[in-house]
Design a protein around this motif. Sequence first.
Motif, PDB file in Angstrom:
ATOM      1  N   SER A  95      12.651  52.522  73.632  1.00  0.00           N
ATOM      2  CA  SER A  95      13.310  53.637  72.967  1.00  0.00           C
ATOM      3  C   SER A  95      12.337  54.520  72.198  1.00  0.00           C
ATOM      4  O   SER A  95      12.735  55.561  71.681  1.00  0.00           O
ATOM      5  CB  SER A  95      14.376  53.110  72.000  1.00  0.00           C
ATOM      6  OG  SER A  95      13.762  52.377  70.956  1.00  0.00           O
TER       7      SER A  95
ATOM      8  N   ARG B 136      10.676  53.285  69.580  1.00  0.00           N
ATOM      9  CA  ARG B 136      10.394  52.607  68.313  1.00  0.00           C
ATOM     10  C   ARG B 136       9.060  51.881  68.392  1.00  0.00           C
ATOM     11  O   ARG B 136       8.615  51.504  69.465  1.00  0.00           O
ATOM     12  CB  ARG B 136      11.499  51.602  67.991  1.00  0.00           C
ATOM     13  CG  ARG B 136      12.786  52.225  67.485  1.00  0.00           C
ATOM     14  CD  ARG B 136      13.784  51.147  67.120  1.00  0.00           C
ATOM     15  NE  ARG B 136      14.919  51.674  66.378  1.00  0.00           N
ATOM     16  CZ  ARG B 136      15.887  50.923  65.870  1.00  0.00           C
ATOM     17  NH1 ARG B 136      15.854  49.599  66.044  1.00  0.00           N
ATOM     18  NH2 ARG B 136      16.881  51.461  65.196  1.00  0.00           N
TER      19      ARG B 136
ATOM     20  N   GLU C 289      21.570  56.239  62.689  1.00  0.00           N
ATOM     21  CA  GLU C 289      22.072  56.371  64.062  1.00  0.00           C
ATOM     22  C   GLU C 289      23.386  57.155  64.169  1.00  0.00           C
ATOM     23  O   GLU C 289      23.517  58.023  65.041  1.00  0.00           O
ATOM     24  CB  GLU C 289      22.176  54.990  64.723  1.00  0.00           C
ATOM     25  CG  GLU C 289      20.811  54.397  65.021  1.00  0.00           C
ATOM     26  CD  GLU C 289      20.860  53.220  65.973  1.00  0.00           C
ATOM     27  OE1 GLU C 289      21.974  52.800  66.356  1.00  0.00           O
ATOM     28  OE2 GLU C 289      19.793  52.716  66.350  1.00  0.00           O
TER      29      GLU C 289
ATOM     30  N   TYR D 125      27.230  51.163  70.544  1.00  0.00           N
ATOM     31  CA  TYR D 125      26.630  50.035  71.244  1.00  0.00           C
ATOM     32  C   TYR D 125      27.471  49.538  72.417  1.00  0.00           C
ATOM     33  O   TYR D 125      27.091  48.593  73.095  1.00  0.00           O
ATOM     34  CB  TYR D 125      26.381  48.877  70.269  1.00  0.00           C
ATOM     35  CG  TYR D 125      25.199  49.120  69.366  1.00  0.00           C
ATOM     36  CD1 TYR D 125      23.918  48.727  69.734  1.00  0.00           C
ATOM     37  CD2 TYR D 125      25.365  49.768  68.150  1.00  0.00           C
ATOM     38  CE1 TYR D 125      22.835  48.958  68.912  1.00  0.00           C
ATOM     39  CE2 TYR D 125      24.285  50.009  67.312  1.00  0.00           C
ATOM     40  CZ  TYR D 125      23.023  49.596  67.704  1.00  0.00           C
ATOM     41  OH  TYR D 125      21.953  49.848  66.892  1.00  0.00           O
TER      42      TYR D 125
ATOM     43  N   SER E 183      15.970  61.065  75.487  1.00  0.00           N
ATOM     44  CA  SER E 183      16.141  61.354  74.069  1.00  0.00           C
ATOM     45  C   SER E 183      16.174  62.856  73.844  1.00  0.00           C
ATOM     46  O   SER E 183      15.973  63.655  74.767  1.00  0.00           O
ATOM     47  CB  SER E 183      14.987  60.735  73.272  1.00  0.00           C
ATOM     48  OG  SER E 183      13.787  61.480  73.487  1.00  0.00           O
TER      49      SER E 183
ATOM     50  N   CYS F 284      14.492  56.847  79.612  1.00  0.00           N
ATOM     51  CA  CYS F 284      14.777  55.419  79.653  1.00  0.00           C
ATOM     52  C   CYS F 284      14.232  54.835  80.952  1.00  0.00           C
ATOM     53  O   CYS F 284      13.988  55.566  81.915  1.00  0.00           O
ATOM     54  CB  CYS F 284      16.281  55.172  79.551  1.00  0.00           C
ATOM     55  SG  CYS F 284      17.199  55.495  81.074  1.00  0.00           S
TER      56      CYS F 284
ATOM     57  N   ASN G  23      23.365  53.533  74.088  1.00  0.00           N
ATOM     58  CA  ASN G  23      22.637  53.435  72.827  1.00  0.00           C
ATOM     59  C   ASN G  23      21.256  54.057  72.905  1.00  0.00           C
ATOM     60  O   ASN G  23      20.720  54.514  71.891  1.00  0.00           O
ATOM     61  CB  ASN G  23      22.527  51.979  72.382  1.00  0.00           C
ATOM     62  CG  ASN G  23      21.896  51.858  71.001  1.00  0.00           C
ATOM     63  OD1 ASN G  23      20.801  51.335  70.857  1.00  0.00           O
ATOM     64  ND2 ASN G  23      22.573  52.373  69.987  1.00  0.00           N
TER      65      ASN G  23
ATOM     66  N   GLN H 107      19.278  55.771  69.852  1.00  0.00           N
ATOM     67  CA  GLN H 107      18.134  55.100  69.246  1.00  0.00           C
ATOM     68  C   GLN H 107      16.831  55.849  69.531  1.00  0.00           C
ATOM     69  O   GLN H 107      15.988  56.002  68.642  1.00  0.00           O
ATOM     70  CB  GLN H 107      18.036  53.664  69.758  1.00  0.00           C
ATOM     71  CG  GLN H 107      17.034  52.822  68.987  1.00  0.00           C
ATOM     72  CD  GLN H 107      17.012  51.385  69.465  1.00  0.00           C
ATOM     73  OE1 GLN H 107      16.058  50.959  70.100  1.00  0.00           O
ATOM     74  NE2 GLN H 107      18.055  50.643  69.150  1.00  0.00           N
TER      75      GLN H 107
ATOM     76  N   GLY I 177      16.692  58.937  67.466  1.00  0.00           N
ATOM     77  CA  GLY I 177      16.337  58.543  66.111  1.00  0.00           C
ATOM     78  C   GLY I 177      14.849  58.289  65.979  1.00  0.00           C
ATOM     79  O   GLY I 177      14.227  58.627  64.961  1.00  0.00           O
ATOM     80  N   ALA I 178      14.252  57.686  67.018  1.00  0.00           N
ATOM     81  CA  ALA I 178      12.800  57.472  67.020  1.00  0.00           C
ATOM     82  C   ALA I 178      12.060  58.804  67.068  1.00  0.00           C
ATOM     83  O   ALA I 178      10.994  58.953  66.450  1.00  0.00           O
ATOM     84  CB  ALA I 178      12.407  56.585  68.195  1.00  0.00           C
TER      85      ALA I 178
ATOM     86  N   HIS J 228      11.079  51.611  61.660  1.00  0.00           N
ATOM     87  CA  HIS J 228      12.228  52.292  62.262  1.00  0.00           C
ATOM     88  C   HIS J 228      12.736  53.484  61.441  1.00  0.00           C
ATOM     89  O   HIS J 228      12.614  54.618  61.856  1.00  0.00           O
ATOM     90  CB  HIS J 228      13.372  51.319  62.524  1.00  0.00           C
ATOM     91  CG  HIS J 228      12.986  50.101  63.290  1.00  0.00           C
ATOM     92  ND1 HIS J 228      12.045  50.124  64.316  1.00  0.00           N
ATOM     93  CD2 HIS J 228      13.386  48.807  63.183  1.00  0.00           C
ATOM     94  CE1 HIS J 228      11.905  48.898  64.801  1.00  0.00           C
ATOM     95  NE2 HIS J 228      12.693  48.088  64.147  1.00  0.00           N
ATOM     96  N   ASP J 229      13.343  53.206  60.297  1.00  0.00           N
ATOM     97  CA  ASP J 229      13.889  54.282  59.474  1.00  0.00           C
ATOM     98  C   ASP J 229      13.455  54.144  58.018  1.00  0.00           C
ATOM     99  O   ASP J 229      14.081  54.701  57.126  1.00  0.00           O
ATOM    100  CB  ASP J 229      15.417  54.302  59.563  1.00  0.00           C
ATOM    101  CG  ASP J 229      16.048  52.964  59.184  1.00  0.00           C
ATOM    102  OD1 ASP J 229      15.297  52.039  58.799  1.00  0.00           O
ATOM    103  OD2 ASP J 229      17.293  52.838  59.280  1.00  0.00           O
TER     104      ASP J 229
END
Length: 563
Positions: free
Chosen positions: A307, A309, A345, A392, A432, A438, A472, A476, A479-480, A511-512
């Motif tokens: 993802s 991360r 998220e 999810y 993303s 992905c 997801n 995710q 978010g990354a 991560h965050d």
Amino acid sequence: MAPRYALVPDPHGPAGRLQPLAEDGTPLGAPVSVASLAEAVAQVEDAERPRWVWAAAESAYAPLLPLRLARCHDLRLVEALLLGQESRWGEPRSLGAAWARLRGLPVPADLPESPGTDEQAGLFAPDRLQLPPGTDPLEAVVAVHAGQQRRLAAIGDDRARSRFRLLVAAESAGALLAAEMAYDGLPWRADLHDARLTELLGPRPHVAGTQPKRLAELAVELQQALGARPFNPDSHGQVLRAFAERGIQLGSTRTWELRGVDHPAAALMIRYKELSRIHVAHGWAWQDAWARGGRFRPEYVVGGVVSGRWASRGGGALQIPRSLRGAVVADPGWTLVVADAAQLEPRVLAALSQDAGLARTAAAGDLYGALAATAFHGDREKAKLGLLGAMYGQTRGGIGPLLATLRHRYPAAMGYVEAAARTGEDGGIVRSQLGRSCPPPSADWLDLTEAPETAGDAGGRSARARGRFTRNFVIQASGADWALALLAALRRRLAVMASGTDRPHLVFFQHDEVVVHTPIDLADAVVAAIAESGEEARMLVFGDTPVRFPLTTAVVECYADAK
């Protein structure tokens, strides 16, 4: 546009070579050999502020530290992004692999990642570049960079290309930061760590490999609670058999399952697992290997998760237990600024889907609380469970009615994740916000889902599992994207606050969440810089969205006091 310089260090000493490049990668001059690469790079950095082009930060930037560079183009990280963009996800990404593809040569497999800090010298060896014997590394760097620039220029429309270039820049900035954080280290008090371990586990065993006193006692208590028959509590099979002999059937030894067991041995087993995990992952052996000289120096892997991360190559940097965070203490005269993004998220989902209703809900400080008030009669737990289930792909446990409520209230948001799930179920690729792709479905997955008459329900289960993954992934991974942009913006702001050893610097990222180690008198400026960087990242990644990404900050001497 900033000028560009290709950079290759001499693996056997301080020398190296540089070559100026145009934006498209065309050489603007002959290669220059220098006796001290660090000195030459520092001079060019001060005069031109270029974008440095290298095979990988570990081999090119790490030897230059503590020198700080503003920007780079990391060929290995960019190659991985481009391969995903081109539906060649997972192909080797080293300089040698990219060079071989350009030349039509056999592509070498990537070497295993470095196993630990004691073997850092191996990162600088020429064979880690995976180039054929006799190949000039600088020539390969220049050629691969030019090839990547051509591939970047060929991406889709202007909007997609602009976003992907931002991803490339942010990922490369992450490479700089990962090297710097490993070099600077997270402040770590070994004496406090040892005291906490002693409190939890008992004194440090004198013989390596011996179980600490408290773990040994718990093992005996477990055996007595389950009939006094000896068994190894670290053995999954033996634990299941021991419980079964007392009439307790367990599917696993996972904590959530043990919590549902009404027997004294279940609580003992949970406690044993907790303490054993601390002993193995962050015990005395960990301290000896990773927390030396008053600093914890993990090896971060930028983009180590599909993802986007980060991961860690050693030291468990992304899993520091709360019970041990008391060992993270700022130096005298310094403090820690700890910031984390609240409910990242679901806010990402609101921004991605442009769902006006969810955007209004996300405007509140507590998104789940606001959602509960508007859709779930004030029941925050139901609101959280429903939204997490939507992101999810959870459908069991009575979550169906919650999802139905969300579909009614937030049709655009729910439609967004459900469309991503359908794409995954059909074997498609999702991306993303900035364009990270992905992984494609595996050959086994295709065999199962393309032949339902022979695969039976296994094909359907595989399709649904991939749908949950892609559902997801878009959240995710986006978010990354935001977190990378935040890191790059914050790193840039911190760099101008002071110079040398007085400069505030990032020492932890998860991560965050970020942690900055700063002189006390600059703490307020760091807090402001974090807020500004979060807002910059929001605009860069999501554009003019009404969704906000609030960052909660705490200025503390000890990490454990931040939450």
